[in-house]
Design an enzyme around this catalytic site. Structure first.
Site, PDB file in Angstrom:
ATOM      1  N   LYS A 122      -8.250 -36.296   4.151  1.00  0.00           N
ATOM      2  CA  LYS A 122      -6.991 -36.897   3.711  1.00  0.00           C
ATOM      3  C   LYS A 122      -7.288 -38.390   3.573  1.00  0.00           C
ATOM      4  O   LYS A 122      -7.524 -39.073   4.575  1.00  0.00           O
ATOM      5  CB  LYS A 122      -5.908 -36.641   4.761  1.00  0.00           C
ATOM      6  CG  LYS A 122      -4.597 -37.379   4.517  1.00  0.00           C
ATOM      7  CD  LYS A 122      -3.532 -36.979   5.541  1.00  0.00           C
ATOM      8  CE  LYS A 122      -2.237 -37.748   5.369  1.00  0.00           C
ATOM      9  NZ  LYS A 122      -1.183 -37.308   6.299  1.00  0.00           N
ATOM     10  N   GLU A 148      -0.593 -41.789   3.406  1.00  0.00           N
ATOM     11  CA  GLU A 148       0.155 -42.026   4.638  1.00  0.00           C
ATOM     12  C   GLU A 148      -0.675 -42.824   5.653  1.00  0.00           C
ATOM     13  O   GLU A 148      -0.892 -42.387   6.784  1.00  0.00           O
ATOM     14  CB  GLU A 148       0.638 -40.695   5.228  1.00  0.00           C
ATOM     15  CG  GLU A 148       1.538 -39.933   4.254  1.00  0.00           C
ATOM     16  CD  GLU A 148       2.118 -38.638   4.801  1.00  0.00           C
ATOM     17  OE1 GLU A 148       1.501 -38.043   5.682  1.00  0.00           O
ATOM     18  OE2 GLU A 148       3.199 -38.244   4.326  1.00  0.00           O
ATOM     19  N   ARG A 197       7.680 -39.912  -6.654  1.00  0.00           N
ATOM     20  CA  ARG A 197       6.657 -39.302  -5.804  1.00  0.00           C
ATOM     21  C   ARG A 197       6.166 -37.972  -6.374  1.00  0.00           C
ATOM     22  O   ARG A 197       4.996 -37.627  -6.226  1.00  0.00           O
ATOM     23  CB  ARG A 197       7.253 -39.114  -4.399  1.00  0.00           C
ATOM     24  CG  ARG A 197       6.363 -38.356  -3.457  1.00  0.00           C
ATOM     25  CD  ARG A 197       6.887 -38.487  -2.043  1.00  0.00           C
ATOM     26  NE  ARG A 197       6.268 -37.484  -1.190  1.00  0.00           N
ATOM     27  CZ  ARG A 197       6.497 -37.370   0.109  1.00  0.00           C
ATOM     28  NH1 ARG A 197       7.333 -38.212   0.711  1.00  0.00           N
ATOM     29  NH2 ARG A 197       5.906 -36.446   0.826  1.00  0.00           N
ATOM     30  N   ASP A 236       6.442 -31.949  -0.869  1.00  0.00           N
ATOM     31  CA  ASP A 236       5.871 -31.721   0.451  1.00  0.00           C
ATOM     32  C   ASP A 236       6.505 -30.502   1.120  1.00  0.00           C
ATOM     33  O   ASP A 236       7.323 -30.656   2.030  1.00  0.00           O
ATOM     34  CB  ASP A 236       6.091 -32.971   1.322  1.00  0.00           C
ATOM     35  CG  ASP A 236       5.326 -32.913   2.628  1.00  0.00           C
ATOM     36  OD1 ASP A 236       4.449 -32.045   2.751  1.00  0.00           O
ATOM     37  OD2 ASP A 236       5.609 -33.728   3.520  1.00  0.00           O
ATOM     38  N   GLU A 256       7.507 -26.768   9.053  1.00  0.00           N
ATOM     39  CA  GLU A 256       7.951 -28.156   9.165  1.00  0.00           C
ATOM     40  C   GLU A 256       9.329 -28.378   8.546  1.00  0.00           C
ATOM     41  O   GLU A 256      10.193 -29.001   9.157  1.00  0.00           O
ATOM     42  CB  GLU A 256       6.921 -29.085   8.503  1.00  0.00           C
ATOM     43  CG  GLU A 256       7.372 -30.535   8.489  1.00  0.00           C
ATOM     44  CD  GLU A 256       6.344 -31.492   7.890  1.00  0.00           C
ATOM     45  OE1 GLU A 256       5.254 -31.046   7.497  1.00  0.00           O
ATOM     46  OE2 GLU A 256       6.647 -32.694   7.824  1.00  0.00           O
ATOM     47  N   GLU A 272      17.315 -21.382   2.346  1.00  0.00           N
ATOM     48  CA  GLU A 272      17.562 -22.277   1.201  1.00  0.00           C
ATOM     49  C   GLU A 272      19.065 -22.489   0.999  1.00  0.00           C
ATOM     50  O   GLU A 272      19.509 -23.603   0.716  1.00  0.00           O
ATOM     51  CB  GLU A 272      16.955 -21.671  -0.065  1.00  0.00           C
ATOM     52  CG  GLU A 272      17.193 -22.518  -1.305  1.00  0.00           C
ATOM     53  CD  GLU A 272      16.598 -21.904  -2.575  1.00  0.00           C
ATOM     54  OE1 GLU A 272      16.458 -20.664  -2.632  1.00  0.00           O
ATOM     55  OE2 GLU A 272      16.289 -22.670  -3.500  1.00  0.00           O
TER      56      GLU A 272
END
Ligand code: GCV
Length: 674
Positions: free
Chosen positions: A278, A282, A332, A361, A389, A506
């Site tokens: 990575k 971030e 983004r 994400d 998450e 959802e």
């Protein structure tokens, strides 16, 4: 004796699941590598169950094609269906024998687990069966850290306790749990595991050097189960570990440092898989600091790994997390495509670009990442998130296999029909090193996954990684049968509860694909404006007139133009854009009529009321069978479902109230909005 799941739940590997197999005489021919593992597993299961071969049930022979040839069983070899590849297996009935054969010992291991999984259905076949993996790479990524506040290592975005790999800044001494994990992963066909968080901190950087002996021990355990070990590495390691003044990928000293360090890794672990990186993401270091691009960055590692056959998984999660919320032109969602498409063709052959399934994400709903269909001269692995998450932290039931199936089935190339799964398999552009990866959802909790029902997601990811055409309901049924053997009523209830749980989640969370609306930081529970004025680039732009992100080419950020046709046009035009992505692609007035016939505002109200009603029904359905399940497990499920219901109501009320206050439009059905 090997302590088989001594301190944890055996999940879908309950010894009794192997009954049909153990009632046969099981004859493993080889004694090397995974063949030795199969022998040991059979002996272990016999010892645990007391089951011995039953006269007249026949024999199961596990032998490679070469071994069969050596025994003169050319007739069996001749009946192996066409298409056997490494790691795959064939099952060939031969008189009283059922022969499981493969090109290599890993194939025998996968055949063994398939017999355990399918029992009589596979053991009783009357014609040859072939089962080969679709994806060459089937990887799980641990996001485990070596330290935490307490003694055990923590897991980033982990919801099932601490790390099973690390404690006190070291690899754990007792490795029994890791062996059980390797078993679980191998049994569903996983063949690669990265051992530490992609956010590589000080301690984890040293896995490459001072902890290498321990890493070699872990790799040895994984090897028994046909799994290659990988490490996430820090791009700035030449500075941090090597004492160099730079990590510039074009600096000869940096390249030499990576070569030396990598040579040492391979001296300790000859079949080491490679690195996961990575970079420039971030706050992680990367090639941008030196004015270099990501091809330069990935290739310096690739060069160090190439002589050993190693691979770099280079993550494409690169975006500006220091954005100004006032600036509506920066999007983004565009970032990964914009960074990596221009580099297509510049990556070394042993680089795999690891692309998150969506452009943002791991939200409950996003379009497929357009980058996946854009890379024609680069290896690609699609990254999924098994850990929940953004989908309820393993407190909520959210069976994710239907979501992954939708992504994998998406014909992203449109024109030539190639789907994500074909691209991931490396077929579309002839890339032999492609596949799928996923962030693990396990920790040291007795259940592995915190919520016992979240085990189905780990199982399901492995099964889809092996065969992405498997039906989500079939995978769920397999898992239910193995996890609750003989409990038909429980299986039926859980099938109803779990099959549609992704869509239920959802409905009561962020509407129409707009995403986020979660509590900043933790990402659990509603906070509609939580990220609205932050630097993270995750906005919904709700005002008194409407909501959503204009990502069109005509008037917005241009994201829709990153897709191949027909998708670029489909998403661009609000009349053809799928309802579930309406607010991902468009900023719409509350009164806008969606394709499903309701207005945006009424759709928000209706789905949020419906979502909570569905959770209420799930809870009621569960309560009807909870008493049929062992108290320890059923109490855990009940506790978590109560929290899911509380949280779903909170989501419903906050989202509905927010939009009622913004828009002033009442619910057409007059339900309570606060
Ligand atoms: C490992 C998101 C998560 C981070 C994660 C990151 C990534 O931003 O919130 O915890 O970091 O994705 O995938 O690298």
């Amino acid at each position: 004796m090997d302590p088989y799941f001594a301190t944890s739940d055996p999940c879908w590997l309950r010894p009794e699941d192997a009954r049909a197999l153990l009632e046969r005489d099981v004859d493993v021919r080889g004694d090397r590598g995974c063949a030795a593992t199969v022998r040991r597993e059979v002996a272990l299961l016999r010892a645990l169950t007391g089951l011995e071969p039953v006269a007249g049930r026949g024999r199961v022979v596990l032998a490679t094609l070469a071994e069969l040839g050596g025994e003169g069983r050319d007739d069996v070899v001749g009946r192996v269906p066409h298409g056997l590849v490494a790691e795959g297996y064939a099952v060939v009935p031969d008189g009283d024998d059922l022969v499981v054969t493969a090109l290599d010992d890993r194939g025998l291991l996968h055949g063994f687990y398939a017999l355990q999984r399918h029992g009589e259905r596979l053991l009783g076949v009357d014609r040859p069966v072939l089962d080969v993996p679709t994806n060459p790479v089937r990887m799980i990524n641990q996001w485990d850290n070596m330290r935490a506040d307490g003694p055990m290592g923590s897991v980033e975005r982990g919801y099932a306790g601490s790390s099973i790999f690390y404690a006190d800044g070291r690899v754990v001494a007792d490795r029994a749990r890791i062996r059980d994990y390797a078993r679980l992963l191998a049994s569903v066909g996983i063949n690669a595991l990265s051992l530490n968080n992609v956010n590589v901190h000080r301690d984890e950087s040293r896995l490459l050097t001072e902890h290498l002996g321990d890493v070699a021990d872990l790799a040895a355990i994984l090897r028994e189960f046909g799994i290659a070990a990988y490490l996430s590495v820090n791009f700035a390691a030449p500075i941090e570990l090597g004492g160099l003044a730079t990590a510039d990928p074009l600096d000869p000293d940096v390249a030499a440092w990576w070569r030396r360090t990598t040579d040492a890794v391979y001296a300790a672990i000859p079949d080491f898989g490679g690195y996961v990186v990575k970079a420039d993401s971030e706050n992680r270091p990367g090639p941008f600091s030196y004015g270099r691009d990501h091809a330069d960055g990935a290739n310096v590692l690739a060069d160090a790994l190439a002589p050993h056959g190693g691979v770099v998984f280079w993550r494409c999660f690169v975006y500006d997390h220091l954005q100004d919320w006032r600036d509506r032109s920066t999007d983004r969602a565009r970032a990964a495509y914009d960074h990596f498409t221009p580099l297509d063709g510049r990556f070394a052959d042993n680089v795999v670009l690891q692309v998150k399934n969506g452009p943002m994400d791991f939200q409950v709903r996003e379009p497929v990442s357009p980058l996946i269909g854009a890379l024609e001269r680069t290896n690609v692995a699609v990254e999924f998130q098994v850990t929940q998450e953004y989908t309820g932290h393993q407190k909520h039931v959210c069976y994710l296999v239907p979501q992954w199936r939708e992504v994998l089935d998406f014909p992203t190339r449109g024109d030539d029909g190639a789907t994500v799964r074909e691209i991931a398999a490396g077929r579309t552009f002839g890339r032999p090193l492609s596949g799928v990866c996923a962030v693990s959802n396990v920790g040291d909790d007795r259940t592995w996954t915190g919520h016992p029902l979240a085990q189905a997601n780990l199982y399901g990811f492995g099964r889809l990684a092996w065969d992405p055409t498997l039906d989500a309901d079939v995978v769920l049924d397999e898992w239910l049968a193995l996890t609750f053997p003989g409990a038909g009523e429980v299986q039926a209830a859980l099938r109803e509860i779990m099959a549609g749980s992704w869509l239920t989640y959802e409905r009561y969370t962020a509407p129409l694909g707009v995403g986020w609306m979660v509590t900043p930081g933790s990402h659990y529970g509603p906070s509609v404006d939580g990220y609205e004025y932050t630097a993270w680039g995750t906005y919904h732009f709700a005002d008194r007139d409407g909501v959503g992100v204009d990502r069109t080419v005509a008037t917005g950020t241009g994201f829709t133009g990153q897709f191949h046709e027909p998708w670029a046009s489909v998403y661009e035009d609000v009349t053809t854009c799928p309802t579930e992505l309406a607010l991902f692609c468009h900023h719409l007035p509350y009164g806008h009529l969606l394709r499903d016939g309701s207005t945006v505002i009424q759709h928000i109200y209706d789905t949020h009321f419906a979502g909570v009603e569905e959770v209420e029904a799930m809870v009621a359905r569960w309560e009807g069978v909870a008493h049929l399940v062992a108290a320890e497990v059923s109490e855990e499920i009940s506790r978590r479902m109560a929290e899911q219901l509380r949280s779903a109501r909170e989501w419903r009320d906050q989202v509905n109230t927010y939009f009622w206050r913004k828009s002033g439009v009442p619910d057409a059905r007059g339900r309570t909005i606060h």
